[in-house]
Motif scaffolding. Structure first.
Motif, PDB file in Angstrom:
ATOM      1  N   ASP A 196       0.817  -1.214   0.054  1.00 16.91           N
ATOM      2  CA  ASP A 196       0.147   0.049  -0.075  1.00 16.91           C
ATOM      3  C   ASP A 196       0.717   1.165  -0.053  1.00 16.91           C
ATOM      4  O   ASP A 196       0.271   2.298   0.414  1.00 16.91           O
ATOM      5  N   TYR A 197       2.177   1.193  -0.605  1.00 18.90           N
ATOM      6  CA  TYR A 197       2.787   2.447  -0.715  1.00 18.90           C
ATOM      7  C   TYR A 197       2.707   3.044  -1.908  1.00 18.90           C
ATOM      8  O   TYR A 197       3.737   2.792  -2.716  1.00 18.90           O
ATOM      9  N   TYR A 198       1.261   3.338  -2.531  1.00 19.81           N
ATOM     10  CA  TYR A 198       0.959   3.712  -3.615  1.00 19.81           C
ATOM     11  C   TYR A 198       1.726   5.101  -4.328  1.00 19.81           C
ATOM     12  O   TYR A 198       2.284   4.749  -5.415  1.00 19.81           O
TER      13      TYR A 198
END
Length: 308
Positions: A126-128
């Protein structure tokens, strides 16, 4: 042992073309993180972490990956072998025997694969934002120098579809990661720095235009296209175009950022004067002016960062 280490550091510095990375990418990062340090309430430790992360990313993508792939491709096409090789013509690590073309290709290929896997990992966890920043950097390097796109060998498309987005996202990255939204001043600073960087690249290509024309396939940069279309003196026209756009962007800054406006106009005017004055066949003069333009890029980026 010491000599081997010093040799490795020297060759790495040459391959990275660190002065160009600092002057272009480093300046773009500084131009949009300096205002946060000066005018925003963001913790120094967090700001420093993001700044160092972006600088590391700039050297990894714009320094290592981009130049590995570009040197390999330009060596295979033959343009680097025929370049005057003052400031242009690649890092020369292949031509001087520091590393073989195959060795450089393998380094570039595995670095591309490794970075792509990191992007996938960042998405999974989720480190977009960081994943997108890295993906655009990889796109810039790969699309610029590798088939089937090989955009550096096509006029105007290379700088607009590969170079421009790569520098643009690097400039926006700091405010995007540190602030709740991207301020207008960040977009302004980033656009101006990106255009200035593109103009410098056009100057960088002027001494290589004959080598690029003799390459196979022909490396038809915007400089080569302009020279073939309108004559040799017009090889400076792409640089003039991008410097003029840089100056026009100063109008966007307007009265609210009057000192930034005046500074950008002054720097762009000096750069335009130098490009108009340069003798396009005098490679040493072009390279000397190129160094001055890199200094102007750094001055302009910091100036924009101070006066928001």
């Amino acid at each position: 042992m010491t000599e081997s280490l010093l040799s490795l550091l020297k060759n790495s510095w040459i391959l990275l073309r660190s002065i160009a990375v600092i002057s272009c990418s480093g300046t773009t990062i500084t131009s949009t993180t300096l205002p946060i340090f000066l005018y925003y309430s963001v913790s120094d430790s967090r700001l420093l972490l993001v700044f160092l992360l972006l600088i590391f990313g700039a050297f990894l993508i714009h320094g290592a990956l981009t130049h590995m792939l570009n040197d390999f491709t330009d060596h295979n096409s033959g343009t680097d072998q025929n370049s005057p090789a003052i400031l242009s013509g690649g890092s020369r690590v292949i031509q001087t025997g520091v590393i073989s073309a195959r060795g450089l290709w393998l380094l570039g290929k595995w670095l591309t694969i490794s970075l792509s896997l990191i992007v996938i990992g960042l998405i999974i966890f989720d480190y977009y934002k960081i994943a997108l920043l890295l993906a655009i950097g990889i796109w810039g390097a790969v699309s610029y120098s590798l088939r089937p796109l090989l955009l550096s060998y096509r006029p105007f498309i290379g700088e607009w579809l590969s170079l421009f987005p790569s520098v643009l996202i690097l400039g926006i990255a700091g405010p995007w990661l540190l602030l709740e939204s991207i301020p207008e001043w960040a977009l302004q600073n980033t656009l101006i720095n990106a255009l200035f960087c593109m103009a410098w690249v056009m100057v960088h290509h002027i001494p290589d235009r004959e080598a690029d024309r003799q390459a196979s396939p022909v490396k038809k940069t915007s400089v080569v296209w302009a020279a073939e279309k309108f004559g040799k003196p017009f090889s400076r026209s792409p640089a003039l175009l991008y410097f003029a756009l840089t100056g026009l962007c100063a109008v966007w800054l307007g009265g609210d950022r009057i000192w930034a406006t005046l500074g950008t106009l002054a720097v762009a005017s000096v750069a335009i004067f130098l490009v108009l004055k340069m003798q396009v066949d005098n490679h040493h003069q072009v390279s000397m002016y190129e160094k001055i333009i890199l200094i102007l890029a750094m001055i302009n980026g910091v100036w924009l960062g101070i006066f928001i």
